[in-house]
Design a protein around this motif. Sequence first.
Motif, short mmCIF file in Angstrom:
data_model
loop_
_atom_site.label_atom_id
_atom_site.label_comp_id
_atom_site.label_asym_id
_atom_site.label_seq_id
_atom_site.Cartn_x
_atom_site.Cartn_y
_atom_site.Cartn_z
N LEU A 3 0.84 -1.19 0.00
CA LEU A 3 0.00 0.00 0.00
C LEU A 3 0.88 1.24 0.00
CD1 LEU A 3 -2.76 1.38 0.17
CD2 LEU A 3 -2.64 1.16 2.66
N LEU A 4 0.76 2.03 -1.06
CA LEU A 4 1.49 3.28 -1.19
C LEU A 4 0.53 4.43 -0.93
CD1 LEU A 4 4.12 4.77 -2.03
CD2 LEU A 4 3.27 4.70 -4.40
N GLN A 5 0.82 5.22 0.09
CA GLN A 5 -0.05 6.33 0.46
C GLN A 5 0.02 7.44 -0.60
OE1 GLN A 5 -2.18 6.16 2.75
NE2 GLN A 5 -1.46 4.79 4.36
N PRO A 6 -0.99 8.32 -0.66
CA PRO A 6 -0.97 9.40 -1.67
C PRO A 6 0.30 10.25 -1.61
CG PRO A 6 -3.13 9.27 -0.65
CD PRO A 6 -2.25 8.32 0.10
N GLY A 7 0.80 10.52 -0.40
CA GLY A 7 2.04 11.29 -0.29
C GLY A 7 3.20 10.57 -0.95
N GLY A 8 3.24 9.26 -0.84
CA GLY A 8 4.26 8.47 -1.51
C GLY A 8 4.08 8.45 -3.01
N TYR A 9 2.82 8.42 -3.47
CA TYR A 9 2.55 8.45 -4.90
C TYR A 9 3.00 9.77 -5.51
CZ TYR A 9 0.12 8.01 -9.37
OH TYR A 9 -0.16 7.96 -10.71
N LEU A 35 1.28 -0.89 10.14
CA LEU A 35 -0.15 -0.66 10.23
C LEU A 35 -0.61 0.49 9.33
CD1 LEU A 35 -2.95 -1.07 11.70
CD2 LEU A 35 -2.13 0.60 13.37
N THR A 36 0.16 1.57 9.28
CA THR A 36 -0.25 2.76 8.53
C THR A 36 0.28 2.79 7.11
OG1 THR A 36 1.65 3.97 9.41
CG2 THR A 36 -0.42 4.15 10.63
N GLY A 37 1.03 1.80 6.69
CA GLY A 37 1.52 1.74 5.32
C GLY A 37 2.39 2.92 4.94
N GLY A 38 3.27 3.35 5.85
CA GLY A 38 4.08 4.54 5.58
C GLY A 38 5.49 4.28 5.12
N GLY A 39 5.91 3.01 5.08
CA GLY A 39 7.30 2.71 4.78
C GLY A 39 7.78 3.19 3.42
N MET A 40 6.99 2.93 2.37
CA MET A 40 7.41 3.34 1.03
C MET A 40 7.38 4.86 0.88
SD MET A 40 5.91 0.39 -1.54
CE MET A 40 4.22 0.38 -0.91
N THR A 41 6.45 5.51 1.58
CA THR A 41 6.40 6.98 1.53
C THR A 41 7.68 7.57 2.11
OG1 THR A 41 3.99 6.98 1.68
CG2 THR A 41 5.13 9.01 2.27
N VAL A 42 8.14 7.03 3.24
CA VAL A 42 9.39 7.50 3.85
C VAL A 42 10.56 7.26 2.90
CG1 VAL A 42 11.04 7.14 5.72
CG2 VAL A 42 8.60 7.23 6.22
N ALA A 43 10.64 6.08 2.31
CA ALA A 43 11.76 5.75 1.42
C ALA A 43 11.80 6.66 0.20
CB ALA A 43 11.66 4.29 0.99
N LEU A 44 10.66 6.89 -0.43
CA LEU A 44 10.62 7.73 -1.62
C LEU A 44 10.89 9.19 -1.28
CD1 LEU A 44 7.54 6.08 -3.38
CD2 LEU A 44 9.95 5.83 -4.02
N SER A 45 10.41 9.63 -0.13
CA SER A 45 10.71 10.99 0.32
C SER A 45 12.20 11.16 0.55
CB SER A 45 9.92 11.30 1.60
OG SER A 45 10.23 12.57 2.10
N ASP A 46 12.83 10.15 1.15
CA ASP A 46 14.28 10.20 1.37
C ASP A 46 15.04 10.28 0.05
OD1 ASP A 46 13.96 10.11 4.09
OD2 ASP A 46 14.58 8.02 4.32
N ILE A 47 14.56 9.56 -0.96
CA ILE A 47 15.24 9.55 -2.25
C ILE A 47 15.16 10.92 -2.91
CG2 ILE A 47 15.16 8.59 -4.59
CD1 ILE A 47 14.27 5.92 -3.24
N SER A 99 -1.81 9.85 5.35
CA SER A 99 -1.61 9.77 3.89
C SER A 99 -0.25 10.26 3.44
CB SER A 99 -2.69 10.59 3.19
OG SER A 99 -2.55 11.97 3.49
N GLY A 100 0.50 10.90 4.35
CA GLY A 100 1.78 11.46 3.96
C GLY A 100 1.66 12.79 3.24
N LEU A 101 0.45 13.37 3.17
CA LEU A 101 0.25 14.65 2.50
C LEU A 101 0.59 15.83 3.40
CD1 LEU A 101 -3.17 13.86 0.74
CD2 LEU A 101 -0.91 13.99 -0.34
N ASN A 102 0.61 15.61 4.70
CA ASN A 102 0.90 16.69 5.64
C ASN A 102 1.75 16.15 6.80
OD1 ASN A 102 0.81 19.22 6.94
ND2 ASN A 102 -1.03 18.67 8.06
#
Length: 528
Positions: free
Chosen positions: A106-112, A358-370, A452-455
């Motif tokens: 699950l990729l959150q909108p912020g990650g997308y 639980l919150t599906g935030g891992g990929m959002t953090v990784a992509l933000s770091d990149i 969602s990683g949007l804020n």
Amino acid sequence: MDLQSPPVNYYLLASAFTFILAFNLLYILRSNVKRRRKSNDFQRKISNVSGAGRLQRTESDGTTDVIIVGAGVAGAALAFTLAKEGRRVHVIERDLTEPDRIVGELLQPGGYLKLIELGLEDCVDGIEAQQVFGYAIYMDGRNTKLSYPLEKFESDISGRSFHNGRFIQRMREKAASLPNVKLEQGTVTSLLEENGTVKGVCYKTKDGQILTAHAPLTIVCDGCFSNLRRALCKPQVEVPSSFVGLVLENINLPYANHGHVILADPSPILFYPISNTEVRCLVDVPGQKVPSIANGEMANYLKTAVAPQIPHELYDAFVAAVDKGNIRTMPNRSMPAVPQSTPGALLMGDAFNMRHPLTGGGMTVALSDIVLLRDLLRPLHNLNDAATLCNYLECFYTLRKPVSSTINTLAGALYKVFCASPDPARKEMRKACFDYLSLGGMCSEGPISLLSGLNPRPLVLFLHFFAVAIYGVGRLLIPFPSPKRLWLGARLISSASGIIFPIIKSEGVRQMFFPATVPAYYKAPKVD
């Protein structure tokens, strides 16, 4: 119900301070927008570097600028991103066959949005990825729907859910399509160091050869099972629970294109679509020990303890999935980012920082770091200057904190709040959280914008978390506060403090809330 007073501890003292602070911050929040965003100034300036400042391929003694260990979500996306910047990239991945995992789906909108910024948005095409527009939360026979705040975005912007392996393979293919990317199957066994500086890696190829690869920068992102992280950080890995994964087939979720969270006993159950015909179910089992799958204990547990708590619309499909027998388990790891500055090397992804999924935030953090690392390294044309490179990497560790810490703290705090507990104060906190989210308006939009990683702003998270606690106390004191209810309200605030303050402490209070005051922030030169 035992309401005997516990010994006074620092949580009660911290709670009193927090209670007052939360109200004051609500009044000054709007006027402090510029100050809260100060830690992002450097990142924005770098992002505005003109096209003339874009890195061109440079000559060096070797043939590689960056070695990337691991080609999962973080590694593959990073390889594509740095190669587009002109870097010569060598990726070494242990297994290039399609991964088969039950998390990272699950990729959150912020990650997308970060995926779009990296030019990788087409990696969710052709894999039956499903759009996700929010969550539905179930508790004690009630449910509420929480929608992502996507009104300001184009219709294509949403979360995405998919088979993790299909997504990774698409990104690997995209990275490998670039001429300056070498994608190789092999197992990295150690880092090569010279006078305290990492110069490359030693690895074993698919056919058993022992080789070395050299580059001025080595980035380790080989996942949660990393065997190199101890050389680059001080890991503090916790395993609070495990996910038991099932796939429900040909079933429609009650709320289409939404994740579903059931606040069950003892811990949450998740449902979300991963293809046109499949729905992933993840049952959280607290502790490090789970019932055995081989001897049938797990199937019995799922049917007797879990199935009765499943919404009736999903009950038959859940039992059918259990009977089918394709049951998988995955430990849920949590690890705060504690970097150990090492010239020539960097940790990223789950090798460096994990939170409860639980919150599906891992990929959002990784992509933000990149995105951050790409922008940070753009002015640095020569990676062979180890001292300068080390300063830039220290700056990366600081600048990533507000986003990563917000998502990490939210994941840890929500998991603890959503788990059932015999403690009356924790029970009240759980009920207050559900009812607070059900209020709608800013009470649901604020938390879901964080999720969602949007804020991803630490202060917003802090305020909403204690707003839930204060809301819970208010319910206890209306219409007439009794001594018992007053004491329960005090315990609720103490319980909330006992949940969030240790997480914030592990993330680093200064790095999380005041990154601009950390010396490393100033080490990299500002860009005009």
